[in-house]
Design an enzyme around this catalytic site. Structure first.
Site, PDB file in Angstrom:
ATOM      1  N   CYS A 121      50.630 -17.012  20.254  1.00 47.32           N
ATOM      2  CA  CYS A 121      49.810 -16.657  21.748  1.00 47.32           C
ATOM      3  C   CYS A 121      50.442 -15.416  22.455  1.00 47.32           C
ATOM      4  O   CYS A 121      49.821 -14.556  22.754  1.00 47.32           O
ATOM      5  CB  CYS A 121      49.539 -17.693  22.803  1.00 47.32           C
ATOM      6  SG  CYS A 121      51.256 -18.538  23.171  1.00 47.32           S
ATOM      7  N   HIS A 160      42.522 -14.949  22.583  1.00 43.99           N
ATOM      8  CA  HIS A 160      43.946 -15.489  22.618  1.00 43.99           C
ATOM      9  C   HIS A 160      43.943 -16.035  20.850  1.00 43.99           C
ATOM     10  O   HIS A 160      43.123 -16.011  20.273  1.00 43.99           O
ATOM     11  CB  HIS A 160      44.348 -16.779  23.535  1.00 43.99           C
ATOM     12  CG  HIS A 160      43.326 -17.949  23.103  1.00 43.99           C
ATOM     13  ND1 HIS A 160      43.629 -19.262  23.375  1.00 43.99           N
ATOM     14  CD2 HIS A 160      41.877 -17.922  22.763  1.00 43.99           C
ATOM     15  CE1 HIS A 160      42.717 -20.210  22.999  1.00 43.99           C
ATOM     16  NE2 HIS A 160      41.695 -19.107  22.756  1.00 43.99           N
ATOM     17  N   HIS A 169      51.034 -21.363  27.443  1.00 40.54           N
ATOM     18  CA  HIS A 169      49.971 -20.603  26.913  1.00 40.54           C
ATOM     19  C   HIS A 169      49.749 -19.440  27.410  1.00 40.54           C
ATOM     20  O   HIS A 169      49.621 -19.397  28.779  1.00 40.54           O
ATOM     21  CB  HIS A 169      48.976 -21.358  26.481  1.00 40.54           C
ATOM     22  CG  HIS A 169      47.949 -20.772  25.139  1.00 40.54           C
ATOM     23  ND1 HIS A 169      48.187 -20.636  23.912  1.00 40.54           N
ATOM     24  CD2 HIS A 169      46.764 -20.166  25.637  1.00 40.54           C
ATOM     25  CE1 HIS A 169      47.109 -20.105  23.496  1.00 40.54           C
ATOM     26  NE2 HIS A 169      46.191 -19.853  24.409  1.00 40.54           N
TER      27      HIS A 169
END
Length: 339
Positions: A255, A315, A303
């Protein structure tokens, strides 16, 4: 990376998460097997998978941080070792020069001046030599002082480098520890997922479909500036590429690696982890979010995604789910950062 099953259209009420973890390890852990009779009750298994993925993502970002620090230390050690080598050569050169000065002093008459004058057949010539000898002596003393100073600096640099080497070894061990933690969490999550009843497992895995095949409507969306436009274009070019743990492109990403790589294409160097990226720019209210902003999720900033417009982010979600679009409210938003 968050769970992308049962996605909410927007907001912050998405609690369960499927996190950024080891893509290559996930692939190696095998295809789904038949569910045993003791499978978890409906809903409990997927929630536990989400929890394990979340813990694995935290370990992944810890790995990224330790690996980044180890890389910086390796560079510092390399530069220090190069400088030590140059300093040692400088010392060797000065020693050779001092040896030459000592030889010149000896040849110029390095004996008691009164005795030398007594036995000199040409007092004028002797006095010329004595003046030269005096100059050599002053130069020799200066060089000796310089040599002592450089040798002290060299000893200090060697001690500092030894400390960096010890810290580097500590970071290497931390990297290995975090890697084992991620692998263990992911293996447990995959084992649990494989134990779910077929219909439940299939529904969970459908949530990890290739989102590139179902692109959101982003007509009329424009980036606020050229930097954000370049970063969004880079992130879009990565759609469909695999999640690879600890990777920052271009073949695969985790990520934070996707965010770092995308902004690098725009000429902006972001830090490596999602926690550090959270503070890599100006934090703005969610109500003011614009395309190109970094959306950081959960209170642990575990994240990160890039806002693409019209309620969508790009993402790298989790193993088996390639880079894709998802609703911005896929999990609780912690902050929004404008780079």
């Amino acid at each position: 990376m968050g769970s992308h099953r049962r996605l909410a259209p927007s907001g912050f009420d998405r609690g369960a998460t499927v996190l950024c973890v080891l893509s290559a390890t996930a692939a190696a852990l095998g295809a789904a097997g038949a569910a045993p009779a003791s499978a978890a009750p409906n809903g409990e298994g997927p929630a536990e998978v989400d929890r394990l993925y979340e813990e694995a993502e935290n370990a992944t970002e810890a790995y990224n941080k330790a690996d980044e620090q180890a890389g910086k230390l390796r560079e510092q050690v390399r530069e220090a070792q190069d400088h030590i080598a140059r300093q040692q050569q400088h010392i060797n050169t000065m020693r050779e020069e001092l040896g030459s000065l000592a030889g010149a002093q000896y040849r110029a008459g390095g004996i008691d001046p009164a005795v030398a004058l007594l036995f000199s057949t040409d007092p004028g010539d002797y006095l010329d030599k004595a003046a030269a000898l005096d100059r050599i002596g002053i130069r020799q003393a200066d060089r000796l002082l310089e040599l002592q100073s450089v040798m002290r600096e060299l000893a200090q640099e060697r001690a500092a480098t030894a400390g960096k080497l010890a810290e580097l070894e500590k970071n290497r061990k931390a990297v290995a520890t975090h890697k084992r933690t991620v692998e263990r969490k992911l293996a447990k999550a995959r084992e649990l997922l494989n134990s779910l009843p077929y219909a439940q497992r299939a529904a969970y895995e459908r949530a990890s479909r290739d989102g590139a095949a179902d692109l959101p409507d982003l007509r009329g969306v424009s980036a606020p500036n050229g930097r954000a436009a370049a970063a969004i274009a880079a992130a879009r070019s990565a759609l469909g590429r695999p999640y690879v743990w600890g990777a920052n492109g271009p073949a695969g990403f985790d990520c934070s690696g996707l965010m770092q790589w995308s902004y690098a294409q725009a000429g902006v160097q972001l830090p490596r982890t999602s926690q550090a990226q959270r503070y890599a720019g100006q934090q703005v209210p969610f109500s003011q979010i614009r395309p190109g902003d970094l959306v950081v999720y959960r209170s642990d900033a575990g994240h990160v995604a890039m806002y693409a417009g019209n309620g969508q982010v790009i993402h790298a979600p989790h193993p088996g789910a390639p880079v894709r679009y998802d609703p911005v409210g896929m999990m609780p938003v912690s902050s929004v950062t404008r780079v």
